[in-house]
Design a protein around this motif. Structure first.
Motif, PDB file in Angstrom:
ATOM      1  N   VAL A 191       0.834  -1.205   0.000  1.00  0.00           N
ATOM      2  CA  VAL A 191       0.000   0.000   0.000  1.00  0.00           C
ATOM      3  C   VAL A 191       0.868   1.254   0.000  1.00  0.00           C
ATOM      4  N   LEU A 192       1.927   1.242   0.805  1.00  0.00           N
ATOM      5  CA  LEU A 192       2.823   2.400   0.835  1.00  0.00           C
ATOM      6  C   LEU A 192       3.440   2.647  -0.531  1.00  0.00           C
ATOM      7  N   ARG A 193       3.879   1.581  -1.195  1.00  0.00           N
ATOM      8  CA  ARG A 193       4.484   1.743  -2.521  1.00  0.00           C
ATOM      9  C   ARG A 193       3.456   2.211  -3.543  1.00  0.00           C
ATOM     10  N   LYS A 194       2.257   1.672  -3.448  1.00  0.00           N
ATOM     11  CA  LYS A 194       1.203   2.046  -4.391  1.00  0.00           C
ATOM     12  C   LYS A 194       0.851   3.521  -4.268  1.00  0.00           C
ATOM     13  N   LEU A 195       0.855   4.012  -3.043  1.00  0.00           N
ATOM     14  CA  LEU A 195       0.495   5.406  -2.790  1.00  0.00           C
ATOM     15  C   LEU A 195       1.688   6.349  -2.936  1.00  0.00           C
ATOM     16  N   HIS A 196       2.882   5.779  -3.154  1.00  0.00           N
ATOM     17  CA  HIS A 196       4.116   6.565  -3.319  1.00  0.00           C
ATOM     18  C   HIS A 196       4.372   7.461  -2.110  1.00  0.00           C
ATOM     19  N   LEU A 197       4.132   6.919  -0.922  1.00  0.00           N
ATOM     20  CA  LEU A 197       4.357   7.690   0.301  1.00  0.00           C
ATOM     21  C   LEU A 197       5.848   7.726   0.611  1.00  0.00           C
ATOM     22  N   PRO A 198       6.355   8.870   1.059  1.00  0.00           N
ATOM     23  CA  PRO A 198       7.800   9.024   1.270  1.00  0.00           C
ATOM     24  C   PRO A 198       8.316   8.114   2.384  1.00  0.00           C
TER      25      PRO A 198
END
Length: 205
Positions: A191-198
């Protein structure tokens, strides 16, 4: 009801802790903040720790969450099978916090907060955070008795239920840590990668 000697001790200790008309208004206000705000604060602490800490702490947080949920389920079974009235229903003490006349034993607040605290306390990587949760649990236990909505035994009952629930989670540690929790951590990372969260704000450790 409790066995008579235990019930007598329970009521005596309640009378010792419960606030009265002469209690400092500031202390009553502080108790209200703790009694009402503890679950929200605990939830915020869980989210913050999950986001900012690494794998070892996240695994402990999953244990803590599972323990709290199982403990609350056990508490509901106890309430369904056996009703113990709150102090105000017995004409005891003074109540400073509005509460529906529901069964008092065990305390949901105590079950939840001790359920969150104990697995963290027993996990070395998460112990400092567990001690903070434990302090919140103890403060809430005091506040809810001080404000007259619970007996001391209700809080001890919540602790006991949390210990039983924690023992059940420990017994299931193999499949939880071997299969379920890694799947949860993997989903979180995706999910973090999908949302491109820093990564600086949302560590992938």
């Amino acid at each position: 009801m409790f066995a008579e000697p235990i019930e007598g001790w329970n009521e005596w200790l309640f009378a010792l802790v419960n606030a009265d008309a002469s209690s400092p208004p500031g202390l009553v206000a502080l108790a209200r903040v703790i009694a009402e705000g503890a679950p929200t604060l605990a939830a915020l602490m869980l989210v913050l720790l999950w986001v900012r800490q690494g794998r070892a702490v996240r695994l402990a947080l999953l244990d803590a969450t599972a323990t709290a949920l199982v403990g609350l389920a056990i508490a509901q079974v106890i309430v369904a099978l056996w009703y113990h009235p709150r102090p105000v229903e017995l004409g005891l003490g003074r109540q400073f916090l509005d509460h529906a006349p529901e069964a008092s034993f065990p305390s949901d607040h105590a079950t939840l907060l001790f359920g969150l605290a104990l697995p963290l306390v027993f996990e070395r990587a998460a112990r400092p955070f567990g001690l903070a949760f434990l302090a919140l649990a103890l403060g809430t236990a005091w506040a809810r008795v001080y404000l007259g909505v619970h007996f001391p035994a209700d809080m001890l009952g919540g602790l006991a239920v949390a210990l039983v629930a924690g023992g059940g989670i420990v017994a299931l540690r193999g499949p939880l840590h071997g299969r379920l929790y890694p799947a949860v951590l993997g989903l979180y990372d995706r999910v973090l990668r999908k949302l491109h969260l820093p990564e600086a704000l949302f560590p992938r450790r």
